[in-house]
Design a protein around this motif. Structure first.
Motif, PDB file in Angstrom:
ATOM      1  N   SER A 100       0.839  -1.272  -0.120  1.00 48.10           N
ATOM      2  CA  SER A 100       0.071  -0.075  -0.099  1.00 48.10           C
ATOM      3  C   SER A 100       1.022   1.441  -0.061  1.00 48.10           C
ATOM      4  CB  SER A 100      -0.650   0.082   1.139  1.00 48.10           C
ATOM      5  OG  SER A 100      -1.619   1.096   1.338  1.00 48.10           O
ATOM      6  N   PRO A 101       1.017   2.197  -0.925  1.00 50.65           N
ATOM      7  CA  PRO A 101      -0.320   2.289  -1.881  1.00 50.65           C
ATOM      8  C   PRO A 101      -0.060   0.963  -3.130  1.00 50.65           C
ATOM      9  CG  PRO A 101       1.241   4.044  -2.051  1.00 50.65           C
ATOM     10  CD  PRO A 101       1.784   3.367  -0.922  1.00 50.65           C
ATOM     11  N   ARG A 115       1.379   8.712  -7.652  1.00 48.44           N
ATOM     12  CA  ARG A 115       1.615   9.033  -6.518  1.00 48.44           C
ATOM     13  C   ARG A 115       2.666   9.940  -6.575  1.00 48.44           C
ATOM     14  NH1 ARG A 115       5.072   4.465  -2.545  1.00 48.44           N
ATOM     15  NH2 ARG A 115       5.118   5.952  -0.630  1.00 48.44           N
ATOM     16  N   ARG A 143      -3.141  14.526  -0.003  1.00 47.08           N
ATOM     17  CA  ARG A 143      -1.805  13.767  -0.164  1.00 47.08           C
ATOM     18  C   ARG A 143      -2.277  12.607   0.770  1.00 47.08           C
ATOM     19  NH1 ARG A 143       3.134  12.958   2.759  1.00 47.08           N
ATOM     20  NH2 ARG A 143       4.126  11.759   1.220  1.00 47.08           N
ATOM     21  N   ARG A 144      -2.914  12.829   1.997  1.00 43.64           N
ATOM     22  CA  ARG A 144      -3.404  11.685   3.000  1.00 43.64           C
ATOM     23  C   ARG A 144      -4.682  11.303   2.430  1.00 43.64           C
ATOM     24  NH1 ARG A 144       1.240  11.461   5.024  1.00 43.64           N
ATOM     25  NH2 ARG A 144       1.869  13.497   5.972  1.00 43.64           N
ATOM     26  N   TYR A 152      -3.364   8.222   0.257  1.00 43.67           N
ATOM     27  CA  TYR A 152      -2.935   7.166   0.784  1.00 43.67           C
ATOM     28  C   TYR A 152      -4.185   6.490   1.310  1.00 43.67           C
ATOM     29  CZ  TYR A 152       1.873   8.432  -0.393  1.00 43.67           C
ATOM     30  OH  TYR A 152       3.122   8.625  -0.948  1.00 43.67           O
ATOM     31  N   ASN A 164      -4.965   2.295   0.851  1.00 48.01           N
ATOM     32  CA  ASN A 164      -5.378   1.349   1.663  1.00 48.01           C
ATOM     33  C   ASN A 164      -6.633   0.479   1.399  1.00 48.01           C
ATOM     34  OD1 ASN A 164      -3.014   1.656   3.233  1.00 48.01           O
ATOM     35  ND2 ASN A 164      -3.906   3.303   4.440  1.00 48.01           N
ATOM     36  N   ARG A 175       3.491  -2.217   4.407  1.00 44.86           N
ATOM     37  CA  ARG A 175       3.108  -0.682   4.553  1.00 44.86           C
ATOM     38  C   ARG A 175       1.550  -0.856   4.484  1.00 44.86           C
ATOM     39  NH1 ARG A 175       6.293   3.559   6.099  1.00 44.86           N
ATOM     40  NH2 ARG A 175       8.202   3.947   4.857  1.00 44.86           N
ATOM     41  N   PHE A 176       0.735  -0.412   5.452  1.00 40.95           N
ATOM     42  CA  PHE A 176      -0.736  -0.229   5.293  1.00 40.95           C
ATOM     43  C   PHE A 176      -1.230   0.969   6.207  1.00 40.95           C
ATOM     44  CE2 PHE A 176      -5.058  -2.622   6.044  1.00 40.95           C
ATOM     45  CZ  PHE A 176      -5.384  -2.590   4.838  1.00 40.95           C
ATOM     46  N   SER A 225       1.211   3.257   8.576  1.00 39.66           N
ATOM     47  CA  SER A 225       1.929   4.180   7.978  1.00 39.66           C
ATOM     48  C   SER A 225       1.254   5.292   7.435  1.00 39.66           C
ATOM     49  CB  SER A 225       2.712   3.620   6.608  1.00 39.66           C
ATOM     50  OG  SER A 225       3.598   2.826   6.694  1.00 39.66           O
ATOM     51  N   THR A 226       0.074   5.127   7.123  1.00 40.13           N
ATOM     52  CA  THR A 226      -0.877   6.444   6.647  1.00 40.13           C
ATOM     53  C   THR A 226      -1.095   7.387   7.785  1.00 40.13           C
ATOM     54  OG1 THR A 226      -1.650   4.922   4.871  1.00 40.13           O
ATOM     55  CG2 THR A 226      -2.802   6.974   5.475  1.00 40.13           C
ATOM     56  N   TYR A 235       2.178   8.832   9.947  1.00 37.30           N
ATOM     57  CA  TYR A 235       3.166   9.806   9.152  1.00 37.30           C
ATOM     58  C   TYR A 235       2.136  11.309   9.274  1.00 37.30           C
ATOM     59  CZ  TYR A 235       7.131   7.109   7.332  1.00 37.30           C
ATOM     60  OH  TYR A 235       8.221   6.495   7.016  1.00 37.30           O
ATOM     61  N   GLU A 243       9.445  13.761   2.759  1.00 36.63           N
ATOM     62  CA  GLU A 243       8.998  13.146   4.177  1.00 36.63           C
ATOM     63  C   GLU A 243      10.353  12.360   4.526  1.00 36.63           C
ATOM     64  OE1 GLU A 243       5.139  11.387   4.578  1.00 36.63           O
ATOM     65  OE2 GLU A 243       4.611  13.287   5.323  1.00 36.63           O
ATOM     66  N   GLU A 244      10.704  11.711   3.761  1.00 36.49           N
ATOM     67  CA  GLU A 244      12.177  10.856   4.120  1.00 36.49           C
ATOM     68  C   GLU A 244      13.333  11.792   4.382  1.00 36.49           C
ATOM     69  OE1 GLU A 244      11.497   6.809   1.831  1.00 36.49           O
ATOM     70  OE2 GLU A 244      12.513   8.425   0.578  1.00 36.49           O
TER      71      GLU A 244
HETATM   72  N1  LIG Z   1       0.379   2.894   3.311  1.00 31.97           N
HETATM   73  C1  LIG Z   1       0.958   4.214   3.103  1.00 31.97           C
HETATM   74  C2  LIG Z   1       2.265   3.838   2.501  1.00 31.97           C
HETATM   75  C3  LIG Z   1       3.238   5.070   2.402  1.00 31.97           C
HETATM   76  N2  LIG Z   1       2.796   6.378   2.967  1.00 31.97           N
HETATM   77  C4  LIG Z   1       3.583   7.494   2.850  1.00 31.97           C
HETATM   78  O1  LIG Z   1       4.503   7.298   1.805  1.00 31.97           O
HETATM   79  C5  LIG Z   1       5.768   7.478   2.621  1.00 31.97           C
HETATM   80  C6  LIG Z   1       6.360   6.360   2.751  1.00 31.97           C
HETATM   81  O2  LIG Z   1       6.558   5.455   1.475  1.00 31.97           O
HETATM   82  P1  LIG Z   1       7.880   4.809   1.001  1.00 31.97           P
HETATM   83  O3  LIG Z   1       7.179   3.952  -0.256  1.00 31.97           O
HETATM   84  O4  LIG Z   1       8.709   5.658   0.606  1.00 31.97           O
HETATM   85  O5  LIG Z   1       8.192   3.727   1.917  1.00 31.97           O
HETATM   86  C7  LIG Z   1       5.513   8.295   3.855  1.00 31.97           C
HETATM   87  O6  LIG Z   1       5.537   9.478   3.689  1.00 31.97           O
HETATM   88  C8  LIG Z   1       4.216   7.900   3.959  1.00 31.97           C
HETATM   89  O7  LIG Z   1       3.506   9.279   4.303  1.00 31.97           O
HETATM   90  C9  LIG Z   1       1.294   6.387   3.567  1.00 31.97           C
HETATM   91  O8  LIG Z   1       1.031   7.610   4.073  1.00 31.97           O
HETATM   92  N3  LIG Z   1       0.598   5.083   3.714  1.00 31.97           N
END
Ligand SMILES: Nc1ccn([C@@H]2O[C@H](COP(=O)(O)O)[C@@H](O)[C@H]2O)c(=O)n1
Ligand SMILES: Nc1ncnc2c1ncn2[C@@H]1O[C@H](COP(=O)(O)OP(=O)(O)OP(=O)(O)O)[C@@H](O)[C@H]1O
Length: 418
Positions: free
Chosen positions: A253-254, A262, A273-274, A277, A281, A301-302, A305-306, A309, A366-367
């Motif tokens: 996910s996504p 994306r 953005r939110r 994501y 899910n 991720r699911f 993560s959403t 963050y 964000e990273e």
């Molecule tokens: N289910 C998810 C997956 C990711 N995010 C957002 O993506 C960023 C991290 O994804 P990577 O592929 O770089 O690992 C992170 O900034 C999350 O905000 C999400 O919201 N929901």
């Protein structure tokens, strides 16, 4: 005057304001008479010749407001006079849901006031803004007043003294998080995409990928295991090994089908953005429901993560500024499939940085923020832990990849029927 701005003014004197200084929110409130208190910290170091402004976005249309907020920062940063200080701020009514509004706080020398006020008036014609100016009311810089001069002085409240306010229990953005930063239902997230179709044509393509409605799906026959963690904690490495060891289906996910959009939606403000994501899910959940009838499912991720963050980005400062554990913001959406087990990979900051460097891939904003900002990283990790719903077990990801895999297999076997 715009209807929304008018309703914000109706309880103006009960509002609390916060200005973010070096990731720390400083709070002040309004008072009709001054009782001799010292100036709030944000005004403490100013000189009489300084002038401050708060500029709060009060658009009645939340999509337009969300788009305008970052645009406003760019315009201010470009057009403000040299030496003018610009930082983020907000305002809220204590304990009143959805009362949090965002804006910017400007500090400048009084000589630039005509220029700044002209600029703010022009910007206010684009989207409704609430603008206040702050002036020293004594010779010593200890007494400051707030004057609300826009949208229109004849309809606005009188001047107030500004005094320090106690810190609320958590960052006040929590008041407006649900369904703005953290979506708790498919329909709420889809609604954002339906409404932004007029400004972002690609939103229609995302909508086409969505299920028409959320059919009540049967519980998958096989275990569904989600692997979570910050970037470079080893999720990809581990999920691929788990797929091979367990003969499982690996999903993300996504989901793949949203990949073309994306990068575009990563550039959009948090509301959009939110929602992107969150919708991802729900698509992944449908895939899980199908595949989980045939094999175990591993998900990279699911929901954690959403939500984690989103919550960490909407707040600032130390972990104590997060909504308290047990807050409804951490709740699992009632219409989203719950996995059997969530494993959260943790790694100390130095080892994570080393792995990131060795991997050398391009980083998202964000990273990069995770790297630069220790407080943000701590907030994300803590928010992960506070999310309720399926059982979530922390796994130390610092041993070798094979050791992490063996440890994870043990956890899966003891928590799920395999
Ligand atoms: N289910 C998810 C997956 C990711 N995010 C957002 O993506 C960023 C991290 O994804 P990577 O592929 O770089 O690992 C992170 O900034 C999350 O905000 C999400 O919201 N929901
Ligand atoms: N247990 C481990 N020990 C040492 N290095 C590892 C371990 N697991 C993964 N790595 C290495 O660390 C880097 C990051 O791993 P990986 O890509 O699996 O992380 P990730 O969590 O999926 O990252 P992202 O979320 O950014 O996609 C890779 O170069 C990988 O080879």
């Amino acid at each position: 005057m715009a209807k929304h701005a008018k309703s914000l003014l109706s309880r103006w004197s009960s509002r609390v304001f916060l200005v973010e200084v070096d990731e720390k929110p400083l709070y002040f409130r309004l008072q009709e008479r001054h009782g001799g208190e010292r100036a709030p910290r944000v005004f403490g170091r100013l000189r009489e010749a300084d002038r401050c402004y708060s500029v709060l976005v009060c658009s009645g249309d939340r999509i337009k407001g969300a788009k305008f907020y970052p645009e406003l920062r760019n315009k201010l940063a470009r057009d403000l006079p040299p030496g003018c200080d610009l930082t983020t701020m907000g305002s809220f009514l204590p304990r009143v849901r959805d009362s949090f509004i965002r804006g910017y706080f400007l500090k400048s020398s009084v000589e630039y006031s005509p220029h700044i006020e002209r600029l703010l008036r022009d910007l206010g014609r684009r989207e409704p803004l609430l603008v206040c100016s702050y002036t020293a009311a004594d010779g010593g810089g200890q007494l400051w007043t707030q004057r609300l001069w826009s949208p229109s002085q004849d309809e606005t409240p009188s001047d107030y003294f500004v005094v320090s306010s106690d810190e609320p229990e958590c960052h006040p953005s929590a008041l407006s998080m649900i369904n703005n930063d953290v979506f708790h239902s498919f329909e709420e997230a889809r609604d954002v995409f339906r409404k932004c179709g007029g400004i972002i044509p690609e939103a229609a393509s995302v909508l086409e990928m969505l299920p028409g409605s959320l059919e009540v799906c049967q519980k998958p026959k096989f275990p569904v295991i989600v692997i979570e963690g910050l970037d470079a904690t080893g999720k990809t490495t581990l999920t691929e090994s788990l797929r091979d060891s367990l003969g499982a289906t690996l999903l993300r996910s996504p989901p793949e089908c949203l990949s073309p959009w994306r990068a575009l939606f990563d550039q959009e403000p948090p509301l959009i953005r939110r929602a992107f994501y969150a919708l991802g899910n729900y698509i992944t959940a449908q895939q899980i429901a199908q595949e989980g009838m045939k094999t175990p499912v591993i998900v990279d991720r699911f929901w954690h993560s959403t939500a984690a963050y989103a919550i960490a980005t909407a707040t600032s400062g130390p972990v104590s500024s997060l909504p308290q554990g047990g807050s409804e913001v951490y709740g699992w959406p009632s219409d989203l499939l719950q996995p059997s087990l969530v494993l959260l990979l943790t790694l100390d900051a130095e080892e994570r940085k080393r792995r990131l460097k060795d991997r050398g891939l391009e980083k998202t904003d964000e990273e990069q923020q995770l790297d630069r900002n220790q407080l943000f990283r701590l907030r994300v990790e803590e928010a992960y832990r506070r999310i309720s719903g399926p059982p979530c077990v922390t796994v130390d990801a610092s041993p070798s990849a094979d050791k992490v895999l063996q440890e994870t297999l043990l956890l899966i076997r003891s928590n799920c029927h395999l």
